[in-house]
Design a protein around this motif. Structure first.
Motif, PDB file in Angstrom:
ATOM      1  N   LEU A  55      10.580   7.831  27.728  1.00 32.75           N
ATOM      2  CA  LEU A  55      10.369   7.921  25.920  1.00 32.75           C
ATOM      3  C   LEU A  55      11.269   8.417  24.588  1.00 32.75           C
ATOM      4  CD1 LEU A  55       6.260   8.625  26.399  1.00 32.75           C
ATOM      5  CD2 LEU A  55       8.187   6.287  25.691  1.00 32.75           C
ATOM      6  N   THR A  56      11.699   9.286  25.315  1.00 32.63           N
ATOM      7  CA  THR A  56      12.491  10.366  24.652  1.00 32.63           C
ATOM      8  C   THR A  56      14.257   8.948  24.163  1.00 32.63           C
ATOM      9  OG1 THR A  56      11.992  12.249  25.269  1.00 32.63           O
ATOM     10  CG2 THR A  56      14.863  12.194  24.699  1.00 32.63           C
ATOM     11  N   ILE A  57      14.871   8.676  24.916  1.00 30.13           N
ATOM     12  CA  ILE A  57      15.577   7.516  25.351  1.00 30.13           C
ATOM     13  C   ILE A  57      15.522   6.330  24.306  1.00 30.13           C
ATOM     14  CG2 ILE A  57      17.250   5.988  26.722  1.00 30.13           C
ATOM     15  CD1 ILE A  57      16.981   8.134  28.971  1.00 30.13           C
ATOM     16  N   LYS A  58      14.193   5.574  24.754  1.00 30.03           N
ATOM     17  CA  LYS A  58      14.058   4.866  23.449  1.00 30.03           C
ATOM     18  C   LYS A  58      13.425   5.508  22.321  1.00 30.03           C
ATOM     19  CE  LYS A  58      10.905   0.357  23.857  1.00 30.03           C
ATOM     20  NZ  LYS A  58      10.004  -0.183  24.864  1.00 30.03           N
ATOM     21  N   GLY A  61      16.949   4.808  20.790  1.00 30.22           N
ATOM     22  CA  GLY A  61      17.394   4.002  20.882  1.00 30.22           C
ATOM     23  C   GLY A  61      18.819   3.499  21.741  1.00 30.22           C
ATOM     24  N   LEU A  62      18.110   4.737  23.294  1.00 31.85           N
ATOM     25  CA  LEU A  62      19.954   4.593  24.121  1.00 31.85           C
ATOM     26  C   LEU A  62      19.488   3.945  25.382  1.00 31.85           C
ATOM     27  CD1 LEU A  62      20.634   8.289  23.243  1.00 31.85           C
ATOM     28  CD2 LEU A  62      22.117   6.123  22.447  1.00 31.85           C
ATOM     29  N   ARG A  63      20.138   3.719  25.872  1.00 31.30           N
ATOM     30  CA  ARG A  63      20.066   3.130  27.869  1.00 31.30           C
ATOM     31  C   ARG A  63      20.751   4.204  28.907  1.00 31.30           C
ATOM     32  NH1 ARG A  63      21.017  -2.705  27.865  1.00 31.30           N
ATOM     33  NH2 ARG A  63      22.958  -2.022  28.947  1.00 31.30           N
ATOM     34  N   TYR A  64      20.385   4.413  29.803  1.00 26.61           N
ATOM     35  CA  TYR A  64      21.283   4.744  30.611  1.00 26.61           C
ATOM     36  C   TYR A  64      21.042   4.322  31.868  1.00 26.61           C
ATOM     37  CZ  TYR A  64      22.845   8.336  34.209  1.00 26.61           C
ATOM     38  OH  TYR A  64      23.617   9.463  35.418  1.00 26.61           O
ATOM     39  N   ASP A  65      22.421   3.831  32.592  1.00 20.93           N
ATOM     40  CA  ASP A  65      22.563   2.862  33.496  1.00 20.93           C
ATOM     41  C   ASP A  65      23.576   3.902  34.806  1.00 20.93           C
ATOM     42  OD1 ASP A  65      21.834   1.000  31.897  1.00 20.93           O
ATOM     43  OD2 ASP A  65      23.758   0.183  31.004  1.00 20.93           O
ATOM     44  N   VAL A  66      23.164   3.213  35.436  1.00 22.65           N
ATOM     45  CA  VAL A  66      24.288   3.500  36.957  1.00 22.65           C
ATOM     46  C   VAL A  66      25.056   1.838  37.311  1.00 22.65           C
ATOM     47  CG1 VAL A  66      24.897   4.242  39.225  1.00 22.65           C
ATOM     48  CG2 VAL A  66      23.184   6.014  37.393  1.00 22.65           C
ATOM     49  N   THR A  67      25.970   1.960  37.897  1.00 26.98           N
ATOM     50  CA  THR A  67      27.356   0.372  38.276  1.00 26.98           C
ATOM     51  C   THR A  67      27.322   1.174  38.531  1.00 26.98           C
ATOM     52  OG1 THR A  67      27.536  -0.059  36.233  1.00 26.98           O
ATOM     53  CG2 THR A  67      28.344  -1.286  37.992  1.00 26.98           C
TER      54      THR A  67
END
Length: 240
Positions: A55-58, A61-67
């Motif tokens: 909820l905090t991330i959304k 307006g952010l997104r956390y990804d892993v590649t």
């Protein structure tokens, strides 16, 4: 390799980038003629360790990804991402930035700034575990795994845009290719400036020995990702 990522208590399945998804940007086209399609790297999008974190991330307006990019040679070229640019922040003439962190392995990040279809600047940042790398506004970027180890990296980015792949695809790849015998320019661009080599980012709140997912607890430090028009001083400090 096991494709599922264990993130907190969740098992996350990836989006998979296949070789033939990015055949236009491969340097060694002769090798590609006889190659079979294969999995190149794995993308785990919109991760969070808890519902409150999500909820905090959304909300911000952010997104956390892993590649995850396993080691591989694409003919004479080291395995890489497809490469892309970012779109403009609405109401501005500035594109969204991004920040990466190497969680394990080694990465080379090539960034390129284009103006009217001409390359104005190229940057290479060599990063190892714990290093942070900022992609500034105006730059496209490609990540290359030049080691014999699996590269695992994370990124924070604004959530409300789609990456722009066409400009790099249309040129047959990035401005530079990293090959087993060195770095070469892509003739598809015409004139290309010599590549500048810079160190990984060093800014307050992004210590090398602290994984940047923890910024979810101090998420205002990531505001430069969604409001870059207010942080020109930050990008000048790092890149000029």
């Amino acid at each position: 390799m096991q494709n599922t990522l264990e993130f907190g208590t969740k098992s996350v399945k990836p989006g998979i980038r296949m070789l033939f998804d990015m055949k236009e940007v491969i340097y060694d086209q002769e090798w590609l003629l006889s190659a079979t399609d294969l999995e190149l790297y794995y993308m785990y999008r919109d991760l969070s360790l808890s519902r409150n974190d999500a909820l905090t991330i959304k909300e911000h307006g952010l997104r956390y990804d892993v590649t995850v990019i396993p080691p591989r040679m694409l003919g004479c070229e080291f395995v890489k991402t497809a490469g892309h640019y970012h779109p403009m922040v609405p109401g501005t003439d500035i594109t969204y930035p991004e920040i990466y962190e190497v969680l394990s392995g080694e990465a080379h990040y090539i960034m390129q700034k284009s103006d009217n279809d001409k390359i104005q600047d190229t940057i290479l940042v060599k990063a190892e575990q714990g290093d942070k790398v900022i992609i500034p506004p105006g730059y496209g970027h490609i990540t290359i795994n030049v080691s014999n180890k699996v590269l695992k990296m994370a990124n924070w980015v604004a959530r409300d845009f789609e990456s722009v792949y066409a400009p790099i695809k249309e040129k047959g790849g990035g401005a530079y290719f990293i090959l087993d015998n060195g770095i070469v320019k892509n003739p598809g661009y015409g004139y290309i400036p010599e590549i500048r080599i810079l160190d990984p980012a060093s800014i307050r709140g992004l210590q090398k020995n602290r994984e940047m997912y923890g910024l979810v607890r101090d998420i205002r430090k990531l505001e430069f990702l969604t409001r870059p028009q207010e942080y020109g001083w930050l990008f000048e400090e790092i890149f000029v």
